[in-house]
Write a protein that holds these residues in place. Structure first.
Motif, PDB file in Angstrom:
ATOM      1  N   HIS A 153       0.840  -1.199   0.000  1.00  0.00           N
ATOM      2  CA  HIS A 153       0.000   0.000   0.000  1.00  0.00           C
ATOM      3  C   HIS A 153       0.873   1.246   0.000  1.00  0.00           C
ATOM      4  O   HIS A 153       1.958   1.259   0.604  1.00  0.00           O
ATOM      5  N   PRO A 154       0.390   2.322  -0.624  1.00  0.00           N
ATOM      6  CA  PRO A 154       1.182   3.551  -0.680  1.00  0.00           C
ATOM      7  C   PRO A 154       1.091   4.365   0.609  1.00  0.00           C
ATOM      8  O   PRO A 154       0.195   4.175   1.433  1.00  0.00           O
ATOM      9  N   THR A 155       2.025   5.298   0.756  1.00  0.00           N
ATOM     10  CA  THR A 155       1.977   6.271   1.842  1.00  0.00           C
ATOM     11  C   THR A 155       0.943   7.345   1.501  1.00  0.00           C
ATOM     12  O   THR A 155       0.486   7.473   0.353  1.00  0.00           O
ATOM     13  N   LYS A 187       3.020  -1.163   8.191  1.00  0.00           N
ATOM     14  CA  LYS A 187       3.250   0.214   7.764  1.00  0.00           C
ATOM     15  C   LYS A 187       3.135   0.306   6.247  1.00  0.00           C
ATOM     16  O   LYS A 187       3.501  -0.627   5.525  1.00  0.00           O
ATOM     17  N   ALA A 188       2.609   1.431   5.750  1.00  0.00           N
ATOM     18  CA  ALA A 188       2.569   1.658   4.301  1.00  0.00           C
ATOM     19  C   ALA A 188       3.954   1.411   3.718  1.00  0.00           C
ATOM     20  O   ALA A 188       4.960   1.817   4.297  1.00  0.00           O
ATOM     21  N   GLY A 189       4.002   0.721   2.559  1.00  0.00           N
ATOM     22  CA  GLY A 189       5.275   0.409   1.921  1.00  0.00           C
ATOM     23  C   GLY A 189       5.798  -0.981   2.239  1.00  0.00           C
ATOM     24  O   GLY A 189       6.744  -1.446   1.603  1.00  0.00           O
ATOM     25  N   THR A 190       5.175  -1.675   3.215  1.00  0.00           N
ATOM     26  CA  THR A 190       5.601  -3.031   3.571  1.00  0.00           C
ATOM     27  C   THR A 190       4.918  -4.050   2.656  1.00  0.00           C
ATOM     28  O   THR A 190       3.688  -4.092   2.570  1.00  0.00           O
ATOM     29  N   ILE A 191       5.702  -4.866   1.972  1.00  0.00           N
ATOM     30  CA  ILE A 191       5.133  -5.950   1.155  1.00  0.00           C
ATOM     31  C   ILE A 191       4.536  -6.983   2.119  1.00  0.00           C
ATOM     32  O   ILE A 191       5.167  -7.371   3.100  1.00  0.00           O
ATOM     33  N   HIS A 192       3.305  -7.428   1.834  1.00  0.00           N
ATOM     34  CA  HIS A 192       2.630  -8.282   2.804  1.00  0.00           C
ATOM     35  C   HIS A 192       1.520  -9.091   2.146  1.00  0.00           C
ATOM     36  O   HIS A 192       1.101  -8.816   1.024  1.00  0.00           O
ATOM     37  N   ALA A 193       1.019 -10.072   2.885  1.00  0.00           N
ATOM     38  CA  ALA A 193      -0.169 -10.828   2.479  1.00  0.00           C
ATOM     39  C   ALA A 193      -0.654 -11.645   3.671  1.00  0.00           C
ATOM     40  O   ALA A 193       0.150 -12.196   4.422  1.00  0.00           O
ATOM     41  N   ILE A 194      -1.966 -11.710   3.833  1.00  0.00           N
ATOM     42  CA  ILE A 194      -2.567 -12.623   4.809  1.00  0.00           C
ATOM     43  C   ILE A 194      -2.643 -13.993   4.163  1.00  0.00           C
ATOM     44  O   ILE A 194      -3.061 -14.125   3.006  1.00  0.00           O
ATOM     45  N   GLY A 195      -2.239 -15.027   4.892  1.00  0.00           N
ATOM     46  CA  GLY A 195      -2.232 -16.375   4.352  1.00  0.00           C
ATOM     47  C   GLY A 195      -3.521 -17.132   4.634  1.00  0.00           C
ATOM     48  O   GLY A 195      -4.327 -16.748   5.494  1.00  0.00           O
ATOM     49  N   VAL A 235       6.571   2.287  -4.379  1.00  0.00           N
ATOM     50  CA  VAL A 235       6.258   2.556  -2.963  1.00  0.00           C
ATOM     51  C   VAL A 235       6.813   1.506  -2.014  1.00  0.00           C
ATOM     52  O   VAL A 235       6.866   1.736  -0.799  1.00  0.00           O
ATOM     53  N   ALA A 236       7.236   0.346  -2.526  1.00  0.00           N
ATOM     54  CA  ALA A 236       7.624  -0.768  -1.645  1.00  0.00           C
ATOM     55  C   ALA A 236       8.987  -0.542  -0.999  1.00  0.00           C
ATOM     56  O   ALA A 236       9.924  -0.046  -1.631  1.00  0.00           O
ATOM     57  N   ASN A 237       9.085  -0.959   0.252  1.00  0.00           N
ATOM     58  CA  ASN A 237      10.367  -1.014   0.958  1.00  0.00           C
ATOM     59  C   ASN A 237      11.055  -2.316   0.544  1.00  0.00           C
ATOM     60  O   ASN A 237      10.571  -3.408   0.867  1.00  0.00           O
TER      61      ASN A 237
END
Length: 326
Positions: free
Chosen positions: A100-102, A171-179, A220-222
């Motif tokens: 997600h973006p900031t 935090k915005a910018g963190t690559i993520h996913a719910i499994g 936007v990704a860290n």
């Protein structure tokens, strides 16, 4: 004083990774299958919620707040929309790998919208449930692009086991996913901006692969390696009939877990905030909230908006809330 609590009815989303638990266990009675998300407290146009009962019965919460912006409180003076969005998420299958973006990026590139920082509180999780949280090592943009093209992105992602009662701040910018196998309450900024990096080559209802947003995502990704998220130290504070603990505090919201038990006590008094709204999300149990001129009976899965400077509420029952402060 007319600042009385409002019981809310959510909108639902039938994303392809969802299941049945929100209808089966929370009795949402939403005619969608699968039912992936319910937007419990929302003024976002893509998923509004509605007031149940009382003088605003059937009205969108957004319309009520336009009429009564004072319900948001002094902290949000001049605003007429909720700055946050609260959801239940039933992940029967893995969600897409996303970012997600900031606020700054969204404001510039997405017509002034908010970015998205969020928190997950895990209500239940299967034995092998995991989530993706950031990268396992530092990567370049080119490495990530190549991995997406080759279908090897999962090799670079950090996977973390999850269990009931865990919490994660994304935090915005963190690559993520719910499994798959996680049932989650999510508190976030009021935004629906999601940039997909990878979606397991899944096909939507139209028979086509779902859209990826690789260019925006990589802007936007860290891409630095993320420390493995640790569960924070949580301290339950007790007073008669109620215990609470801080889960998360950030510039967008504060979230507490609140346990009420009036088995040996007639009621617990709940003092609303003078300067900002609160939201009570019932994640277990049931009971009654009483106030001058009425009461609300609530059950597991219900969501109640408490206007700023509301009268003191009396809560009776055995219940676990997420107490969200705007």
């Amino acid at each position: 004083m007319n600042n009385k609590p409002l019981l809310l009815r959510p909108s639902g989303k039938d994303y392809l990774w969802g299941g049945r638990r929100l209808n089966d266990e929370f009795e949402k009675e939403i005619d969608l299958s699968p039912l992936a998300e319910t937007w419990e407290c929302s003024t976002h146009p893509e998923g509004p919620c509605y007031v149940v009962g009382g003088e605003y019965d059937g009205k969108e919460l957004a319309a009520v707040l336009r009429e009564h912006p004072e319900y948001l409180g002094e902290r949000h003076k001049g605003e007429t929309e909720l700055p946050i969005l609260i959801k239940f998420i039933d992940a029967k299958k893995d969600l897409s790998v996303q970012v997600h973006p900031t606020d700054d990026y969204a404001k510039e590139h997405e017509n002034g919208q908010l970015g998205k920082t969020e928190m997950w509180y895990v209500l239940d999780a299967s034995k092998d449930a995991k989530l993706i949280y950031g990268l396992g090592k530092n990567c370049t943009e080119e490495e990530v692009r190549t991995a997406i093209e080759r279908g090897t992105l999962m090799n670079y992602l950090q996977q973390v086991p999850v269990k009931k009662d865990d919490l994660f701040f994304i935090k915005a910018g963190t690559i993520h996913a719910i499994g798959a196998g996680a049932l989650v309450a999510e508190i976030q900024e009021s935004s629906n901006l999601t940039y997909r990096l990878y979606d397991y080559d899944r096909v939507g209802k139209d028979g086509k692969k779902r859209e990826l947003h690789v260019d925006k995502a990589l802007e936007v990704a860290n891409l630095s390696s993320s420390a493995e998220p640790r569960q924070p130290l949580r301290v339950l504070k007790y007073r008669k009939g109620v215990a609470s603990e801080l889960l998360t505090r950030c510039k967008y919201f504060e979230v507490y877990r609140m346990l009420v038990n009036t088995e040996r006590r007639q009621t617990v008094h709940y003092h609303a905030d003078e300067v900002a709204f609160r939201v009570l999300l019932c994640v277990n149990g049931c009971g009654t909230i009483s106030f001058e001129g009425g009461n609300i009976t609530f059950y597991k899965g219900d969501c109640i908006f408490v206007p700023a400077d509301s009268e003191v509420l009396s809560i009776h029952g055995q219940v676990q809330f997420l107490d969200v402060r705007g």
